[in-house]
Design an enzyme around this catalytic site. Structure first.
Site, PDB file in Angstrom:
ATOM      1  CE  LYS A 140      26.252 -14.016  69.240  1.00 26.76           C
ATOM      2  NZ  LYS A 140      27.687 -13.679  69.461  1.00 26.76           N
ATOM      3  CB  THR A 150      24.517 -11.845  72.763  1.00 27.77           C
ATOM      4  OG1 THR A 150      25.915 -11.578  72.617  1.00 27.77           O
ATOM      5  CG2 THR A 150      23.799 -10.597  73.226  1.00 27.77           C
ATOM      6  CE  LYS A 175      32.771 -12.608  79.066  1.00 28.70           C
ATOM      7  NZ  LYS A 175      31.418 -12.692  78.476  1.00 28.70           N
ATOM      8  CE  LYS A 190      30.631 -17.622  77.717  1.00 26.46           C
ATOM      9  NZ  LYS A 190      29.480 -16.765  77.694  1.00 26.46           N
ATOM     10  NE  ARG A 191      38.208 -10.305  75.114  1.00 24.42           N
ATOM     11  CZ  ARG A 191      38.787  -9.185  74.684  1.00 24.42           C
ATOM     12  NH1 ARG A 191      38.445  -8.652  73.526  1.00 24.42           N
ATOM     13  NH2 ARG A 191      39.735  -8.597  75.392  1.00 24.42           N
ATOM     14  CG  HIS A 243      26.798  -2.648  77.538  1.00 26.38           C
ATOM     15  ND1 HIS A 243      26.299  -3.680  76.774  1.00 26.38           N
ATOM     16  CD2 HIS A 243      26.516  -1.514  76.858  1.00 26.38           C
ATOM     17  CE1 HIS A 243      25.750  -3.194  75.680  1.00 26.38           C
ATOM     18  NE2 HIS A 243      25.866  -1.874  75.705  1.00 26.38           N
TER      19      HIS A 243
END
Ligand SMILES: *Cc1c(COP(=O)(O)O)cnc(C)c1O
Length: 804
Positions: free
Chosen positions: A651, A647, A545, A539-540, A348
């Site tokens: 969505k 992911t 990110k 998201k986290r 991952h």
């Protein structure tokens, strides 16, 4: 249905309808629905048993499930009958829904993937079990106080969990510590007897997992730690009540709490105990079931496939070797062939700091026999490598299971690789990088093992449940086939220019945005217009990110609007949600910055109609379900090469949001599916990021060339957003200026420009909605049904499942 619910209320909950609370009704309804699922569950279990087919075991330390009532109703087709039954009883299903706590037994994407995969395996009628830990406390509850994140314990089990079945009789003993006795039985045969110093019991709790239309129901089996009775008795008999209880508490701590770290390993002894605890119990269960149904362990590879979700369960490889050799009298070579054929491993992450490794002394103390086996695996592995002509010391140390460079540590990724027949990455780009970087050397000596399985999401939860309005429109346009076959979505493209369909699509989005605006008002007391562009990053919170990039762009936009309030601006609502690991200082500072910027912007009358910033606390599956159908723009802006797949991106695009993103993870494939014109790609590529890092990550040159960024950094650095504490964001600004590993400065101008292209598209209304419809229409590939079908044939050795 009505009679069933009332009967549950009376005989299972023990309440009269007259005095029942909403929670009582929720439990009664759940139990009534569960009965229907159980009928199918029994049938599925029997059918699997009779067909003697191969089973899949999905081992994951995380399952980020969310609520189950609406999901169960959807899967079973009972939504309307139950709604009607409850109506008759004067109870509102939509109120009941909200009573259910989220099962938050995961941190983020990895845990949510496990949940989507469980659903798709059931949908494709694969005989599968998920194995994990039944944490008493899931991921912490996030509260924002004065703009800072505070963590509070999450208590999802306080009022019981009506979905699960406790199985006190499914009780395995799991050992820790102690010694290994070695006995030379003969010249050739040496036996090893592990004598653990302590044991803990693993008790099973089962939750049925129905697939679509409840044709097949699988099991999620989660383990809870119980101190063995003997411990209590001995100590109590000697009168040491307190000491005995302390020992119990220590052992039972194993399943108390989920480690709240994402993309960084926890690295503590309790975490290793959790890993071995659930692996040992699961392997005992798998082997017991296999023996009961098939007898011979030689048949394991034919009847059992075990998927390791990241390296957290990788100790299972050493555990199966131990069982086969020490307990079942297999020779090493045969045991090793069986083990490799049974296991496969999903990688991952490439982040070096996120790769799990355990100190050798800790392993030796906690799992002495496993450490011996790991040494043996390593010795044979390195022999093989040398026999193929590799003698370079640097290469050999990279290939070794033992990392000698930071103290001696066991590399769980290398163990998982060597003990598996297939290793998969989770997007095309990521799998390519796994092959070219992380496992470059291993891939040379074990070629053909690395494959790609691009992640997917279950459309049942992320489309049908989250967005019933859009689902109805899709059925009208694509036919009811779209409910069963994600590929049928493509027919929606034909309607991208159909005024009637576009109007319905817009109205559906408008209604979801109005709902979200209500939620924002209730939770934050901020009012936002559903007519503004809803720009979403959920998201986290993590530096890679790049929420920071988004926030800095907001500051630039804010300044630009203030400088020219009469300009042709697109009204925007910037929506953030996400948790930071409790110990992740920089990430928590980014949350504070988002909230500080929000406070100033939202109060400024000059930009009132044009810009709002909100940080919605406590991101979880339920909040995601509320935000995603209301999103116009999806922020997927990670530093290229750092997001394995994502992911959330899938969505959001499925629900018709346009993506602004980098060429990272699955964004690359989303771009290929929706076409370059229907996505906003910007920023450095993976290669360019590597090149820039080689050149150096002091960004003074970049900043000098960008007056816009210079101004933003000056403002944030000078305390414009933190007047009471001007130095608050000094660390953040300084790292962007001089130590910009995540390329925030390097990508800033390109991001700002891409956002202006988004503005232009939004102002061309027809073009925007055309792109939105094309996004939804091209998301069929990202169904987790497709992903699971690929795992089934390419990794698990199952016949191709019937899709649709
Ligand atoms: C989908 C999902 C994630 C993963 O989001 P990414 O944007 O892919 O990181 C994390 N948390 C929750 C609650 C989710 O539903």
């Amino acid at each position: 249905m009505r009679a069933a619910i009332v009967a549950k209320l009376m005989y299972a909950v023990g309440k009269n309808p007259e005095v029942a609370s909403q929670r009582d009704w929720f439990i009664a309804t759940t139990l009534a629905v569960r009965d229907r699922i159980v009928d199918q569950w029994m049938a599925s279990t029997r059918a699997t048993y009779e067909s003697k087919r191969k089973r899949v075991y999905y081992l994951s330390l995380e399952f980020l499930i969310g609520r189950l009532l609406v999901d169960a109703l959807m899967e079973t087709g009972l939504t309307e009958p139950v709604r009607q039954a409850l109506d008759d009883l004067g109870v509102d299903l939509d109120q009941l829904r909200k009573i259910e706590p989220d099962a938050a037994l995961g941190n983020g994407g990895l845990g949510r993937l496990a949940a989507c995969f469980m659903e798709s395996m059931a949908t494709l009628q694969i005989a599968a079990h998920g194995y994990g830990i039944r944490y008493d406390h899931g991921l912490f509850r996030q509260v924002i106080k004065d703009g800072w994140q505070r963590e509070y314990p999450e208590n999802w089990l306080t009022f019981g969990n009506p979905w699960e079945f406790e199985r006190p009789e499914v009780d395995y003993s799991v050992g820790f510590g102690g010694t290994v006795e070695t006995v030379e039985v003969s010249e050739e045969i040496t036996r090893h007897y592990w004598r653990p110093e302590e044991t803990v019991d693993a008790i099973a709790f089962d939750t049925p997992v129905p697939g679509w239309r409840a044709r097949h129901v699988n099991t999620l089996r989660l383990w809870s730690a119980r101190a063995p009775d003997a411990l209590r008795l001995d100590a109590f008999n000697q009168g040491d009540h307190v000491g005995a209880l302390a020992a119990r508490v220590r052992l039972e701590a194993i399943s108390k709490v989920l480690y709240p770290s994402d993309a960084t390993p926890a690295g503590l002894e309790l975490r290793l105990r959790q890993e071995y605890f659930f692996v040992s119990a699961s392997m005992q269960d798998i082997i017991r079931r296999h023996k009961q149904h098939h007898g011979e362990l030689e048949l394991l590879p034919e009847k059992v496939a075990i998927q390791l979700n990241d390296t957290h369960p990788a100790i299972a490889i050493a555990e199966l070797m131990r069982v086969l050799i020490d307990l079942e009298d297999f020779g090493w070579d045969e045991a090793w062939e069986i083990t490799k054929a049974v296991f496969s491993y999903t990688n991952h992450t490439l982040l070096p700091e996120a790769l799990e490794s355990w100190p050798v002394p800790l392993m030796e103390r906690l799992l002495p026999r496993h450490m011996q086996i790991i040494y043996m695996i390593n010795a044979r592995h390195l022999d093989l490598v040398r026999s193929k002509g590799e003698h370079d010391g640097g290469v050999l140390s990279e290939l070794s299971l033992i990392d000698e460079s930071h103290g001696r540590r066991v590399r769980m990724g290398n163990l998982a690789f060597i003990g598996s027949h297939k290793i998969n990455g989770v997007s095309a780009l990521h799998s390519d990088l796994v092959q070219r970087t992380l496992f470059y050397q291993l891939n040379r000596f074990y070629p053909g093992r690395i494959v790609n399985k691009t992640n997917g999401i279950t459309f049942r939860r992320w489309l049908f449940e989250a967005n019933p309005g859009l689902t109805e429109l899709l059925v009208d346009c694509c036919g009811s086939r779209v409910m069963d076959d994600p590929a049928a979505l493509i027919d929606f493209e034909k309607y991208a220019g159909d005024a009637g369909v576009v109007d319905r699509f817009r109205a559906i989005r408008r209604a979801k945005k109005a709902e979200l605006a209500g939620l924002i008002r209730r939770r934050l007391d901020v009012s936002v217009s559903p007519d503004a562009l809803f720009d979403v990053q959920i998201k986290r919170i993590h530096e890679y990110k790049r929420q920071l990039l988004n926030i800095l762009e907001i500051v630039a936009l804010y300044d630009a609007i203030r400088a020219n309030p009469g300009g042709n601006w697109v009204p925007r609502v910037k929506i953030f949600a996400g948790k930071a690991a409790a110990s992740y200082h920089q990430a928590k500072l980014i949350i504070k910055l988002a909230n500080d910027v929000a406070r100033l912007v939202n109060r400024d009358p000059v930009v009132r109609r044009l810009l709002k910033v909100v940080f919605l606390p406590n991101y979880n599956v339920s909040l995601a379900e509320a935000i995603i159908p209301a999103a116009d723009l999806s922020e997927q802006i990670s530093t290229a090469g750092m997001e394995a797949s994502g992911t959330g991106n899938m969505k959001l695009a499925l629900n018709g949001a346009l993506t602004i993103g980098t060429l990272d993870g699955a964004n690359v494939e989303i771009k290929e599916h929706v076409g370059d014109d229907n996505i906003f790609i910007f920023g450095l590529t993976t290669e360019q990021v590597e090149e820039r890092r080689r050149k150096g990550i002091d960004m003074s040159d970049v900043i000098a060339a960008s007056p816009l960024l210079e101004e933003v950094l000056d403002a944030v650095g000078a305390g414009v957003y933190s007047p009471g504490e001007p130095g608050r964001f000094g660390d953040l600004v300084n790292s962007v200026r001089h130590h910009d590993y995540f390329m925030v400065a390097a990508d800033f101008d390109a991001y700002y420009a891409a956002q202006r292209a988004v503005d232009a598209r939004w102002q061309d209304t027809a073009a925007w909605w055309r792109s939105a419809i094309i996004n939804t229409a091209h998301m069929g590939f990202f169904s987790s049904d497709r992903a699971i079908a690929e795992y089934a044939t390419d990794i698990w050795g199952l016949p191709a499942p019937r899709m649709g």
